[in-house]
Design a protein around this motif. Structure first.
Motif, PDB file in Angstrom:
ATOM      1  N   SER A 118      -4.414   3.280  -8.630  1.00  0.00           N
ATOM      2  CA  SER A 118      -3.535   4.420  -8.342  1.00  0.00           C
ATOM      3  C   SER A 118      -2.940   4.990  -9.621  1.00  0.00           C
TER       4      SER A 118
ATOM      5  N   VAL B 167       0.316  -3.535   2.278  1.00  0.00           N
ATOM      6  CA  VAL B 167       0.013  -2.092   2.183  1.00  0.00           C
ATOM      7  C   VAL B 167       0.320  -1.647   0.763  1.00  0.00           C
TER       8      VAL B 167
ATOM      9  N   ALA C  90       0.002   1.994  -1.143  1.00  0.00           N
ATOM     10  CA  ALA C  90      -0.272   3.413  -0.856  1.00  0.00           C
ATOM     11  C   ALA C  90       0.274   4.290  -1.970  1.00  0.00           C
ATOM     12  N   ASP C  91      -0.420   5.401  -2.172  1.00  0.00           N
ATOM     13  CA  ASP C  91       0.077   6.410  -3.123  1.00  0.00           C
ATOM     14  C   ASP C  91      -0.052   7.773  -2.474  1.00  0.00           C
ATOM     15  N   ASP C  92       0.659   8.748  -3.017  1.00  0.00           N
ATOM     16  CA  ASP C  92       0.597  10.126  -2.502  1.00  0.00           C
ATOM     17  C   ASP C  92      -0.116  11.032  -3.494  1.00  0.00           C
TER      18      ASP C  92
ATOM     19  N   THR D 153      -4.031   7.819  -0.979  1.00  0.00           N
ATOM     20  CA  THR D 153      -4.891   6.698  -0.601  1.00  0.00           C
ATOM     21  C   THR D 153      -4.003   5.540  -0.136  1.00  0.00           C
ATOM     22  N   ARG D 154      -4.478   4.857   0.954  1.00  0.00           N
ATOM     23  CA  ARG D 154      -3.697   3.768   1.530  1.00  0.00           C
ATOM     24  C   ARG D 154      -4.621   2.565   1.731  1.00  0.00           C
ATOM     25  N   TYR D 155      -4.278   1.440   1.071  1.00  0.00           N
ATOM     26  CA  TYR D 155      -5.022   0.192   1.218  1.00  0.00           C
ATOM     27  C   TYR D 155      -4.214  -0.734   2.147  1.00  0.00           C
ATOM     28  N   THR D 156      -4.861  -1.222   3.207  1.00  0.00           N
ATOM     29  CA  THR D 156      -4.210  -2.137   4.156  1.00  0.00           C
ATOM     30  C   THR D 156      -5.026  -3.422   4.243  1.00  0.00           C
TER      31      THR D 156
END
Length: 577
Positions: free
Chosen positions: A490, A517, A519-521, A561-564
């Motif tokens: 990110s 989680v 996540a970035d915007d 993008t969001r990693y879970t």
């Protein structure tokens, strides 16, 4: 000889030195004789007292049944014999007078009746027969002899009716009957040939004829008997109707009642009370019960005292010694001379066992202390070595002029620093098998931002929201590397051209499931694929670490993008164990 006697006494003392022998001897010696003697005596008296009144009542009922049946049979035979003669009125009167005299003047009504019930001939009643019972003669019907019990006022009467043979000599047949009426109490109370005693059947009992409607008529005109309660009569009649024998019995506090049929013409109720000899037996029963109770209480007190001295007191002392050992680590039993040999043996064995256990525990504690020291030293050295490797990578990367190669060196440096931080936490917390991921991520995030440079820190914000979740070490290492790779991706690709934004690291737990989680915007994974091929080693490592954890990896795109990553702790802990 004295030596043999002393040896035998010593051996007998050793036999009774055990708790089992002492307690068995005391209990058997105190309880067995008293229990056997008391049980036999109480049972005998109880059986005798509970059944004596009922037996007398049943004997009274059977005697009354035999007497009344015999009296009815004699009266029936007399009337049938008289009726067989084709006699005129005078001769019939002579026959009836003869029968009255032969019976001892017991009939209160003895007469010849016509079909309308009018008296044709009648023998004069006497005071001995009761007299004055003409009203129960009734109007006879039928052509067969029959017997029945009728009541008039408060008195019951036995009535026998026999038809007289038809007329003769050319005269028309006239229907006539011979009727004999006798007080029921007189019929059952007079001694008869079936009564061997020759006395009054109601000497120790009271009896009543029970009419079909439940009315009671005493079977003794001169006796002032108290009528039984209505509930008793109803209960007995109801019980008798339910049995095939049509008999019933009931025992109350002071009386016994017997109900049953009599002579096939009705039923009687017999009441018996406790006789003096039965009261004496009851008093003796109470005395025996008190005696037995006193002996049992004395025996139980002796057992309790013996149990306290032989079992309870030594056991309490042993328990106190064990508690002292549990608190101080030293077991020092106090055995008195009266303590049974089993307790003394147990105390000595336990003392030796606790001594060996204490020495073994001390050895184990020293071994664990050495092991912990070695493990801390190993983590400390691994951390130092990893820091040295990271420093070497940093120095080597600074000398490389090609940007792509320099970037790869910096990524390797960041991964090594992540592992060094992980080992430092294991070393500081002193736990080899677990790690607090909340505190670890709180330190790892700023470290990754520091490695990204001042320019990235000026435009990008990092938020860490991690709960204090304890991870096993086999799960903490790949989880830490996943966080390092996703945050590094990110920082490098999500915010090109000094774009500002936010990176979020969240770690939560729901039941046994842990959810990570990152996540970035930023611009998103698809938009950044053209920049240095983002599907390179970073994502390969992320997927590989997820497989190593047995976790489920999900990558979502939208506003960034969001990693879970989803995994469970129980299975991981079992694998670590």
């Amino acid at each position: 000889m004295l030596r043999d006697l002393g040896a035998r006494l010593f051996q007998s003392r050793r036999v009774f030195d055990s708790v089992g022998a002492r307690m068995g001897g005391v209990i058997l010696g105190s309880v067995a004789p008293v229990s056997v003697l008391g049980g036999v005596l109480v049972w005998q008296d109880y059986v005798h007292l509970s059944e004596a009144s009922l037996r007398r009542g049943e004997a009274v009922r059977l005697t009354a049944d035999r007497r009344l049946r015999h009296d009815i049979d004699r009266t029936t035979a007399m009337l049938e014999t008289t009726g067989e003669f084709d006699a005129d009125g005078d001769r019939t009167m002579r026959f009836l007078s003869l029968a009255q005299s032969a019976s001892g003047m017991k009939y209160c009504f003895l007469a010849e009746l016509d079909q309308a019930g009018s008296v044709v001939n009648q023998v004069t009643s006497t005071v001995a027969s009761g007299g004055g019972c003409e009203g129960v003669g009734g109007r006879p019907t039928g052509d067969k002899t029959f017997a029945e019990v009728v009541t008039s006022g408060k008195r019951a009467y036995a009535r026998v009716v026999a038809p007289i043979a038809g007329g003769g000599g050319g005269f028309p047949t006239r229907v006539r009957f011979l009727v004999a009426v006798e007080p029921l109490d007189q019929a059952v109370s007079l001694a008869g040939p079936l009564d061997s005693t020759g006395g009054d059947v109601f000497a120790d009992a009271a009896a009543w004829y029970v009419a079909p409607g439940g009315e009671l008529s005493p079977l003794c005109a001169q006796c002032a008997w108290s009528r039984p309660p209505a509930g008793v009569v109803a209960s007995l009649t109801s019980e008798a109707q339910e049995t095939k024998s049509e008999t019933a019995s009931l025992i109350t506090t002071y009386s016994s009642y017997t109900y049953g049929p009599v002579a096939g013409v009705g039923a009687i109720l017999v009441a018996t009370t406790r006789l003096p000899r039965e009261a004496h037996s009851l008093w003796m029963l109470g005395l025996w019960i008190l005696t037995i109770f006193g002996l049992l209480v004395t025996g139980l007190i002796g057992v309790m005292v013996a149990a306290h001295r032989l079992v309870v007191s030594p056991l309490r002392q042993l328990t106190q010694d064990v508690k002292m050992w549990d608190q101080s680590g030293r077991f020092e039993p106090v055995n008195a001379r009266s303590t049974p040999v089993e307790f003394r043996t147990l105390s000595n064995v336990f003392r030796r066992a606790t001594g060996r256990l204490a020495r073994r525990e001390a050895e184990l504690e020293r071994s664990i202390a050495r092991q912990n020291l070695l493990i801390r030293e190993i983590h400390h050295r691994v951390k130092n070595n990893l820091q040295i490797v990271a420093s070497l990578l940093n120095l080597q990367g600074a000398r490389i002029r090609a940007a792509d190669m320099k970037e790869e060196f910096m990524l390797a440096r960041d991964r090594v620093r992540t592992l060094a931080t992980l080992h430092r936490h294991l070393y500081v917390e002193g736990e080899v098998e677990s790690l607090n991921m909340g505190r670890f991520l709180a330190e790892l995030g700023p470290q990754l931002m520091e490695a990204a440079g001042e320019e990235a820190r000026a435009f990008i914000t990092l938020q860490v929201e991690a709960s204090d979740i304890v991870f096993p070490s086999n799960l903490a290492t790949p989880m830490a590397l996943i966080v390092s790779e996703t945050v590094s991706n990110s920082l490098k690709y999500a915010f090109p051209d000094l774009r500002s934004g936010t990176i979020l690291i969240s770690l939560t737990q729901t039941g046994d499931e842990v959810i990570l989680v990152v996540a970035d915007d930023g611009i998103g994974l698809s938009a950044s694929q053209g920049i240095n091929d983002r599907e390179g080693i970073g994502l390969q490592l992320i997927r590989g670490f997820a497989r190593q954890m047995g976790a489920v990896l999900q990558i979502d795109e939208g506003a960034g993008t969001r990693y879970t990553v989803r995994t469970t702790l129980s299975a991981r802990r079992a694998e670590a164990g």
